[in-house]
Design an enzyme around this catalytic site. Structure first.
Site, PDB file in Angstrom:
ATOM      1  N   GLY A  38     -15.209   0.503  -2.968  1.00 32.12           N
ATOM      2  CA  GLY A  38     -14.513  -0.682  -2.478  1.00 32.12           C
ATOM      3  C   GLY A  38     -15.024  -1.148  -1.131  1.00 32.12           C
ATOM      4  O   GLY A  38     -15.972  -0.589  -0.559  1.00 32.12           O
ATOM      5  N   LYS A  50       1.040  -3.597   6.631  1.00 32.68           N
ATOM      6  CA  LYS A  50       2.141  -4.003   5.748  1.00 32.68           C
ATOM      7  C   LYS A  50       3.120  -2.863   5.493  1.00 32.68           C
ATOM      8  O   LYS A  50       4.190  -3.064   4.906  1.00 32.68           O
ATOM      9  CB  LYS A  50       1.578  -4.536   4.437  1.00 32.68           C
ATOM     10  CG  LYS A  50       0.799  -5.834   4.614  1.00 32.68           C
ATOM     11  CD  LYS A  50       0.161  -6.288   3.325  1.00 32.68           C
ATOM     12  CE  LYS A  50      -0.588  -7.610   3.524  1.00 32.68           C
ATOM     13  NZ  LYS A  50      -1.667  -7.532   4.521  1.00 32.68           N
ATOM     14  N   THR A  94       0.130 -20.708   2.775  1.00 34.98           N
ATOM     15  CA  THR A  94       1.524 -20.480   2.374  1.00 34.98           C
ATOM     16  C   THR A  94       2.527 -20.975   3.413  1.00 34.98           C
ATOM     17  O   THR A  94       3.658 -21.301   3.072  1.00 34.98           O
ATOM     18  CB  THR A  94       1.767 -18.979   2.115  1.00 34.98           C
ATOM     19  OG1 THR A  94       1.396 -18.223   3.271  1.00 34.98           O
ATOM     20  CG2 THR A  94       0.935 -18.507   0.927  1.00 34.98           C
ATOM     21  N   ILE A 131      -7.651   8.589  -9.093  1.00 32.26           N
ATOM     22  CA  ILE A 131      -6.807   9.519  -8.348  1.00 32.26           C
ATOM     23  C   ILE A 131      -5.512   9.802  -9.109  1.00 32.26           C
ATOM     24  O   ILE A 131      -4.761  10.713  -8.736  1.00 32.26           O
ATOM     25  CB  ILE A 131      -6.485   8.975  -6.942  1.00 32.26           C
ATOM     26  CG1 ILE A 131      -5.819   7.593  -7.030  1.00 32.26           C
ATOM     27  CG2 ILE A 131      -7.735   8.922  -6.082  1.00 32.26           C
ATOM     28  CD1 ILE A 131      -5.334   7.060  -5.689  1.00 32.26           C
TER      29      ILE A 131
END
Length: 624
Positions: free
Chosen positions: A290, A408, A470, A341
C-alpha cells in the site's frame, strides 16, 4: 560547426596535432630565451628526440579519453602531468647522451607545452560555449529562475550547456540582499521575489523555474502565485523528499504540484537510533504494497536490514514494489508474501518460517464512507486482523511492533476511526503482557495515497468538473508519504512499549482552498472553468480532524516532530469480552449491533444516533 571540430578531435589526429604543438613549443622556447640569436643554439635533433619521447608518452596517456568540450581543472591536471613526464624524459635523454642543450630552455618549454596543449583544448570549450550562447539568444523560451543557490547554479549551467532544449535564461531572483546584482554563469540576479510580476512583463518571460528545493509549501505557494500569469509556464525543482541524494538535473524539473504548495521542512532523522533496531534485522511490513507500507519498505531498505518481508493481500502492488526494491537494492534479501492478516494460520506460518524482529502494521481498511456501510469489514480487518498479527508477533518474541493508526481515532465519529482506536487498545493491552515493545503511531492524511482527496479532485478536473467538497469550512491535516513513513520509523526507535505516538502534522489545510489550488495548477480558473460544489458532509465525516483528545496529555519526545498521547490501556478481560462480541456480530454482518458494540468499547465514539442499538451485555469499561 562544433560537431565538425569534435569529429576531427579524435586520438590519431589529436596526437599529430599535439606533436606539432610540442615541436612548436621547443622553437618558441628558444626564441623566448635567445630572441634573434636563437638559431645558433638550436639543433634539429632536439625536435627528433622530443617527438619520439612525446609520441610514446601521449600514446599511452589518458589524455585522449577526455571530452575536451567539457574541459575543467581535472583535464588541465592531466596535461600538466603529461608535460612533466615528457620534459623529465627529455632531460634524462640529454644527460645520458651528453647532448649540448641550454638548461634554461627546459623550464620555458614546460610552460609553453602547457600553454599550447591546454590552450587548444580549452579553446574548444570556449568556442562551444560561445556558439551555444549565440544559439541561445535566438530561442523563444525566456526563463526566469527563482533562487540563486546551488540548485539554481546547476540548472543555469545545464541550460547553457544544452541549447537544444530551447531555453534562454534572462536572469534570477532571490530574496537574499547579499545576492542582489551578483551573477551565476553570466546571469544576473535581477531582484527579489516581489519583483517577479514586473520582471515577467519587462522581459516577456515565457517560463519560471522555482529552484529552491528546501522551501516550505507556503513559500512555494507565494512564488507560484507571483509567477502564475497568462502564457507563463511555472515549473519547479523537486523538494528534498524527491531528490534523495541531493542531486539536481534538468530531467527533474516538472510542473508545480499541489504537494509542493503543502510542502514542509525535511524530517531530520536520528539515524543512529533507527539503525540500532533495524540494521541486520528481519522486518515484516503488513500492507507492504500500500501507499504507506510500500514507503516504509523503501525507507527501511536504507538501514541495511537482514531481510524485508512484504505481506499484502494485493498481488499487483506487491509485485511492482518487489521489482522496484530489487532493482534499487540488488543485495537486499526480499520476501513477498500474499496473505491476509485475517488468516491467523497463515500469519503463524510466516512468523515460524522467517522469525521477524520488527513488525510495521500498515494493513487496514481506511475509506470512511465505505466502512460506514460495511462495518463488519472494519471489525474483521482493522480490529481482529490487528489482534491476529499482534498476538502472533508476541508469541514469536519479536523486538518491536508498530501499528499505523490515524487522527480519526481521536473522538471518532465513524466506524473506521473507532476501529483504529480499538486496534490501538489491542496493541496497548498485548504490550502489558509481552517482553516486546508494542506501540501505535497516529497521523492524518497523506498526499497522493490511494483513495485520498487529491486524486479524486484531479479526476473531477479532467472530467470537466465540478469538484465536490463536502463543506466549505472542512479542514484536514496533510503530510507527504515519505515524511509520514520516516516519522513512523523514528517513532519505532523512540518507543518503550505501550505508547500511542502522534506526529506533528503542521497546520490544517482548508479543502476548499486545496480544490482552488488544484484548479489553478491545471491552468484553469476556479468557478469559471471549473465549478466547486458543496455537497454536505458524508456519513461519519468530521468537519475537522483532531490529533489529541481533550483528556489526553501531549508529551514531548527527543524528536521535535513526535509526541506521545498519555493513554491508559484498558482492562484485558473487558477488551476480550468486547472483541468476542464484535467477532460474533461481524460474522452476522449485524451493522447496527456492531455500531453499538463499538460505542461500548470506545467510549469517545459518537456515531449517528440512528445507528446505535442498545446491546444486551453490561458495560464494564475502564478506559479507552
Amino acid at each position: 560547426m562544433i560537431e565538425y571540430l569534435l569529429k576531427l578531435y579524435k586520438k590519431p589526429r589529436l596526437i599529430i596535432i599535439d606533436l606539432v604543438l610540442i615541436n612548436l613549443a621547443v622553437l618558441f622556447s628558444f626564441i623566448l630565451r635567445f630572441d634573434d640569436g636563437w638559431m645558433q643554439y638550436f639543433q634539429i635533433n632536439y625536435l627528433v628526440a622530443i617527438t619520439v619521447i612525446s609520441f610514446l608518452v601521449l600514446y599511452f596517456s589518458s589524455l585522449y579519453n577526455k571530452m575536451w568540450q567539457y574541459a575543467s581543472m581535472s583535464e588541465l591536471y592531466s596535461i600538466f602531468k603529461a608535460t612533466i613526464i615528457i620534459n623529465t624524459l627529455f632531460v634524462i635523454y640529454i644527460y645520458f647522451f651528453r647532448v649540448g642543450f641550454p638548461r634554461s630552455i627546459i623550464a620555458i618549454n614546460l610552460m609553453t607545452d602547457i600553454f599550447l596543449l591546454g590552450g587548444m583544448r580549452f579553446g574548444l570549450r570556449v568556442l562551444k560555449d560561445y556558439l551555444n550562447r549565440n544559439q541561445n539568444m535566438k530561442l523563444k523560451s525566456r526563463v526566469l529562475i527563482i533562487g540563486a543557490g546551488d540548485a539554481a547554479e546547476i540548472i543555469t549551467r545545464e541550460i547553457q550547456k544544452h541549447p537544444e532544449i530551447g531555453k534562454r535564461i534572462i536572469g534570477l531572483v532571490d530574496d537574499d540582499p547579499n545576492k542582489q546584482s551578483l551573477e551565476i554563469h553570466g546571469n544576473k540576479v535581477l531582484g527579489k521575489s516581489e519583483n517577479i510580476p514586473q520582471l515577467i512583463e519587462e522581459y516577456s518571460v515565457d517560463e519560471v523555474i522555482i529552484a529552491v528545493p528546501s522551501a516550505e509549501g507556503k513559500t512555494i505557494k507565494r512564488f507560484y502565485e507571483l509567477s502564475n500569469k497568462k502564457d507563463v509556464t511555472v515549473e519547479i525543482v523537486p523538494g528534498v523528499y524527491e531528490i534523495l541524494k541531493g542531486d539536481v538535473s534538468l530531467n527533474q524539473i516538472r510542473e508545480v504540484k499541489v504537494e509542493d504548495l503543502l510542502r514542509r521542512d525535511q524530517v531530520d532523522l536520528i539515524s543512529d537510533e533507527i539503525s540500532a533496531y533495524l540494521a541486520r534485522k528481519t522486518v515484516l511490513v503488513s500492507g507492504g504494497g500500500g501507499s504507506i507500507g510500500s514507503e516504509i519498505c523503501r525507507q527501511v531498505a536504507k538501514f541495511n536490514p537482514k531481510k524485508i518481508i512484504i505481506l499484502d493481500i494485493n498481488e499487483n502492488t506487491t509485485y511492482f514494489l518487489e521489482r522496484e526494491l530489487k532493482n534499487q537494492y540488488p543485495e537486499l534479501d526480499l520476501i513477498s508474501i500474499i496473505g491476509s492478516i485475517r488468516d491467523k494460520n497463515k500469519l503463524e506460518q510466516v512468523f515460524k518460517k522467517h522469525s521477524p524482529d520488527v513488525v510495521f502494521h500498515a494493513a487496514a481498511h481506511k475509506h470512511v464512507p465505505l466502512m460506514e456501510t460495511s462495518p463488519e469489514e472494519a471489525v474483521k480487518n482493522n480490529i481482529l486482523g490487528t489482534k491476529n498479527l499482534a498476538e502472533t508477533a508476541a508469541e514469536s518474541e519479536i523486538d518491536r511492533f508498530v501499528l499505523i493508526s490515524t487522527d480519526k481515532a481521536v473522538n471518532p465519529t465513524n466506524v473506521m476511526g473507532a476501529s483504529k482506536r480499538a486496534a490501538e487498545m489491542v496493541v496497548q493491552t498485548i504490550n502489558k503482557n509481552s517482553k516486546a515493545k508494542f506501540m501505535a503511531v497516529r497521523f492524518g492524511n497523506v498526499l497522493g495515497s490511494q483513495g485520498s482527496v487529491i486524486p479524486l479532485f484531479k479526476k473531477q478536473i479532467a472530467d470537466g468538473g465540478p469538484i465536490t467538497v463536502t463543506h466549505k469550512d472542512i479542514t484536514r491535516y496533510f503530510m507527504t508519504i515519505p515524511e509520514a513513513s520516516q516519522l513512523v520509523i523514528q517513532a519505532g526507535a523512540l518507543g518503550q512499549g505501550g505508547e500511542v505516538f502522534v506526529l506533528d502534522m503542521g497546520e490544517p489545510v482548508k479543502i476548499m482552498e486545496l480544490a482552488e489550488d488544484l484548479i489553478s495548477l491545471s491552468g484553469l480558473t476556479p468557478y469559471e472553468d471549473i465549478d466547486i460544489d458543496v455537497i454536505g458532509l458524508r456519513p461519519g465525516e468530521k468537519l475537522y480532524e483532531e490529533l489529541l483528545c481533550d483528556t489526553e496529555d501531549n508529551i514531548a519526545t527527543e524528536h521535535e516532530r513526535i509526541f506521545i498521547n498519555n493513554l491508559e490501556a484498558v482492562d484485558q478481560d473487558f477488551l476480550n469480552k468486547h472483541l468476542e462480541r464484535l467477532s460474533e456480530l461481524a460474522e452476522k454482518a449485524a451493522e447496527r449491533d456492531i455500531i453499538s458494540a463499538l460505542v461500548d468499547l470506545v467510549n469517545t465514539y459518537q456515531p449517528r444516533r440512528d445507528n446505535v442499538k442498545k446491546v444486551d451485555f453490561k458495560k464494564d469499561k475502564k478506559s479507552s
